[in-house]
Design a protein around this motif. Structure first.
Motif: not given
Length: 320
Positions: A36-37, A40, A173, A254, A258, A262, A279, A283
């Motif tokens: 995911t990081a 993103a 994250i 952020s 994210a 997701w 999240l 985050v």
């Protein structure tokens, strides 16, 4: 994002998680957070004890996306040029040539980042925010995808330099791998003859495909009610009496970025409040600074954030 694109994104995301899971056993949720990081277009901070698989995670991600991987061991004598690169004069051509540092890779493992001096840590600020390095007034772009996976050892603090808030805020994250469960450890021990489990991984997508997924995720719809929910959470962290510094605007952005990734990984073309709730801790928690009295009382940022999430009602209807 069309329904076909949503289905392709979710299937591809699951395939990437499965492939990385062949090297990083029993840590599916952390692998999903790491991907995911990356999608993103952010960075990952791992606070973990030695020997929990941090290097394996970075190498597995790089191998899965057909990208390059580098590892920087941060030490007190590490210089900024050891990270970013240096310009050297070539007497034969009478020109200055730029020699790239290890930061020029798809996945960069910054091992024990808090052992380097603040000057060296600050060398990462520009490249983490803008994906470029400026040396002698010349900018050099690191390309896409680009992700820094930095590690900190939470146990041994002697000779370390605390990461400044400005740099912590640049990590999308923060999480930890932790130790695997017993069944996963048995599987790891059974494969002890294979020193590097990432060496057998095959690429499941190209770097161009990763960039395409990142662009698709950026187009996931986020309703105004969900954006207002994120804004309310950020405001509450600033107003809480136990916090000295709450979530910044970058932190809220952020979380939205994210959540889009997701949602797409679940096959949806829209973000729901549950994405934000799930999240919020990885985050936002590391962006919250506590008051001194709260720290002495043993309060953690995770506890403050959990209380705020429980007290802040999620949206019940869309507002467009």
């Amino acid at each position: 994002m069309t329904p076909e694109q949503s289905a392709w994104f979710a299937d591809t995301f699951d395939a990437l998680v499965e492939n990385i899971g062949l090297a990083v056993l029993g840590k599916e949720h952390v692998v999903r957070l790491a991907l995911t990081a990356m999608l993103a277009e952010g960075h990952l901070l791992l606070e973990d004890a030695p020997g929990t698989g941090k290097t394996s995670l970075a190498k597995a991600i790089a191998a899965t996306v057909q990208g390059t991987h580098s590892r920087i061991q941060f030490t007190p004598d590490l210089l900024p040029s050891d990270v970013t690169g240096v310009t050297i004069y070539d007497q034969a051509t009478r020109t200055f040539d730029f020699h790239e540092g290890p930061i020029f890779a798809s996945v960069v493992l910054a091992d024990e980042i808090n052992r380097a001096s603040p000057k060296t840590q600050s060398a990462l600020l520009e490249v983490m925010e803008e994906s470029r390095v400026t040396v002698d007034k010349v900018s050099h772009f690191v390309g896409r995808p680009f992700m820094v996976i930095a590690t900190q050892n939470p146990i041994e603090q002697a000779g370390t330099y605390r990461l400044p808030e400005a740099q912590l805020d640049r990590f999308l994250i923060k999480t930890s791998l932790g130790y695997p469960d017993r069944d996963s450890m048995v599987r790891i021990f059974a494969g002890a003859a294979q020193r590097d489990r990432t060496s057998v991984l095959t690429a499941r997508i190209t770097t161009a495909g990763v960039a395409e997924m990142a662009d698709l995720a950026a187009g996931v719809h986020t309703d105004g009610a969900v954006l207002d929910y994120v804004a309310r959470l950020a405001e509450e962290t600033r107003l809480d009496p136990q916090t000295a510094l709450g979530v910044s605007v970058r932190g809220g952005l952020s979380l939205v970025r994210a959540a889009k990734v997701w949602a797409a990984s679940q096959g949806r073309s829209y973000v729901i409040p549950d994405d934000i709730k799930l999240l919020a801790e990885p985050v936002l928690a590391h962006r919250i600074m506590l008051e001194t009295e709260a720290e002495f009382a043993g309060v953690t940022a995770q506890q403050v954030l959990g209380r705020i999430l429980a007290a802040t009602d999620p949206p019940a209807a869309r507002i467009g």
